[in-house]
Write a protein that holds these residues in place. Sequence first.
Motif, PDB file in Angstrom:
ATOM      1  N   GLY A  14      65.623 -19.616 -76.325  1.00 16.20           N
ATOM      2  CA  GLY A  14      66.186 -18.565 -77.088  1.00 16.20           C
ATOM      3  C   GLY A  14      65.481 -18.041 -78.072  1.00 16.20           C
TER       4      GLY A  14
ATOM      5  N   GLY B 224      68.481 -20.581 -71.295  1.00 17.99           N
ATOM      6  CA  GLY B 224      68.873 -19.564 -71.999  1.00 17.99           C
ATOM      7  C   GLY B 224      69.676 -18.624 -70.955  1.00 17.99           C
ATOM      8  N   THR B 228      69.798 -14.600 -71.350  1.00 18.05           N
ATOM      9  CA  THR B 228      68.342 -14.677 -72.156  1.00 18.05           C
ATOM     10  C   THR B 228      67.391 -13.836 -71.459  1.00 18.05           C
ATOM     11  OG1 THR B 228      69.415 -16.590 -73.245  1.00 18.05           O
ATOM     12  CG2 THR B 228      66.895 -16.291 -73.336  1.00 18.05           C
ATOM     13  N   TYR B 267      74.876 -17.736 -70.343  1.00 12.17           N
ATOM     14  CA  TYR B 267      73.564 -18.596 -71.172  1.00 12.17           C
ATOM     15  C   TYR B 267      73.607 -19.924 -70.386  1.00 12.17           C
ATOM     16  CZ  TYR B 267      74.115 -14.849 -74.560  1.00 12.17           C
ATOM     17  OH  TYR B 267      74.044 -13.779 -75.204  1.00 12.17           O
ATOM     18  N   MET B 327      70.120 -12.503 -77.204  1.00 10.71           N
ATOM     19  CA  MET B 327      69.296 -13.867 -76.732  1.00 10.71           C
ATOM     20  C   MET B 327      69.847 -14.964 -77.169  1.00 10.71           C
ATOM     21  SD  MET B 327      65.160 -14.092 -77.197  1.00 10.71           S
ATOM     22  CE  MET B 327      64.863 -12.873 -75.818  1.00 10.71           C
TER      23      MET B 327
END
Lengths: 337, 337
Positions: A14, B224, B228, B267, B327
Amino acid sequence: MSDERITIAHGHGGLASHRLISDAFLSVYTSPELEQLDDAAVMRLPYERIAFSTDSFVVQPIFFPGGDIGKLAVAGTVNDVSVMGARPLVISVGFILEEGLLISDLEKIVQSMATECRRAGVRIATGDTKVVPKGAADKIFINTTGIGIRRKDVTLSGSNAKPGQAVILTGPAGDHGAAIVCARNDLKVSGEVLSDCRSLTDLIDDILDASGQSVSVMRDPTRGGVATTLNEISKASAVGIEIDEESVPIRDNTRAVSEILGFDPLYLANEGAILVFCDEEAVDIVLGVCSAHPSGEHAARIGTVRNDVDGKVVLRTATGGRRIMDMLAGEMLPRIC
Amino acid sequence: MSDERITIAHGHGGLASHRLISDAFLSVYTSPELEQLDDAAVMRLPYERIAFSTDSFVVQPIFFPGGDIGKLAVAGTVNDVSVMGARPLVISVGFILEEGLLISDLEKIVQSMATECRRAGVRIATGDTKVVPKGAADKIFINTTGIGIRRKDVTLSGSNAKPGQAVILTGPAGDHGAAIVCARNDLKVSGEVLSDCRSLTDLIDDILDASGQSVSVMRDPTRGGVATTLNEISKASAVGIEIDEESVPIRDNTRAVSEILGFDPLYLANEGAILVFCDEEAVDIVLGVCSAHPSGEHAARIGTVRNDVDGKVVLRTATGGRRIMDMLAGEMLPRIC
């Protein structure tokens, strides 16, 4: 920034990861491929003859006299590609970082890699960074994987040694191993023991330019040292090798450290010297090239490939005796590279 | 053999190392390059358009529902090469083993890598093994680095997303992350949560064969997750992306695990699904190809590239609201891959 440390968030992919990659890596490593930040580097390679080599580096301590894990990671892979008669072109870098690693230490290592890449004429084309929680790794491990373009005028392989060929070692035996041992034991001898860790692309190119087809094997004696590497070549080529103990170049400091700690320098790693197998008539040419090069000034012919020593590596000692020099058998030095 | 363990001697480059390499690796991995046992693999590559990618794998636990660290290490690098529009050809493998690792666990991992290599049509061309003392690593880390030959008919990059394009996700979001979380917490939900870990070379090839120039970005949403990765693409291409929350495929089990543990599945990592950006007119073709493929049966169009959302990734929620999907910022899951 000097007391900042790696956190687990640096490894998540991230925001923190992106900042680390941009601040610590992309500001130092510049290559057109890397700047794309894609999942793989894309590039054109000029020829189709490729050499491909990988090595993970776990050396402890990560900074040592003569180098650090970053310099070693570049030089080690560059040399593995070069001894195949290839010009290293690009490398990949994979970091495994332990939570708590000083960012300033990472920065030093990254700089050192960039410097060694320039010296070796390679660029970092792609990379990856993982962070593991404290205790799951020891500070930093680095994998480098290299691609090189092979020369068309030579075919080198550990299986190409031929009876009658000379065995040349381009630098003093065991300097890297001795330096690591000293650093680890905080051992002082009269002068500092420096690792020979360095990229040998230029020296190898010079040797191959001068002696071309006369060279059939090149290999760097890393883990297990000269003795173990000679055993690998002896086995792969199904030949015997006779080494003249007195002719092997060994620095006084490396010898002193070895005697104090009970190591044989022929089993200690080099990271900046290679073994070259060449035809008898090329010996003077190869030694001449080495002596003109800063990385090869201590080069010496140390032995001969034989077909009468029954597939073994034999050491002819100073007193005229002969003993088998076998592959490294048991424990010796963990995390030497 | 089942209770034998890795010792430091396995890492010294000597006899024990040679036996390990021969017994555990060369008996399972067969490739003409590897059998040379030289410092680098030498090979001919058919074309000059090369993709080159590296990844280190530190996943914990090393065996998890749907895969293990070995399968993941092959699939991860194969997928990184494939999403650049390249056919993966060879990979290198670098092992870092902790002293005390069960040899039988290593053997399972090595077998699993061989199986995944066959599935993906790649061979292991070169390798390296290091052993570190107990406590200096956690069981096993694997670096894989891959070389692929790029297709000539497509140019894919994270920086190629264009306003108006559709965003397709080829499989349910977050399955790998959810599987790791369950395995780590010994969490049971109604059915088992399996990692989606798999090589997607075939699916990617089928998509590119069918839709060619209409696809401009492919990327696998690993660390992520989807959120992300979409942010990376949005940033690299300087476009906005709008995602329709209800259209994102998410398995019930992954959703349940996420709710229990407070994760957002967008995520959580995938290791067997990719994001595809294609022109509007190719959407049905891409979805058709996916639905005909076992790795793509849950594919769905999840959003659109926009030039009116100010370079951000925006989620349109089920209730009609819109929120920025940034993110991944802080801590989440260490050692997910």
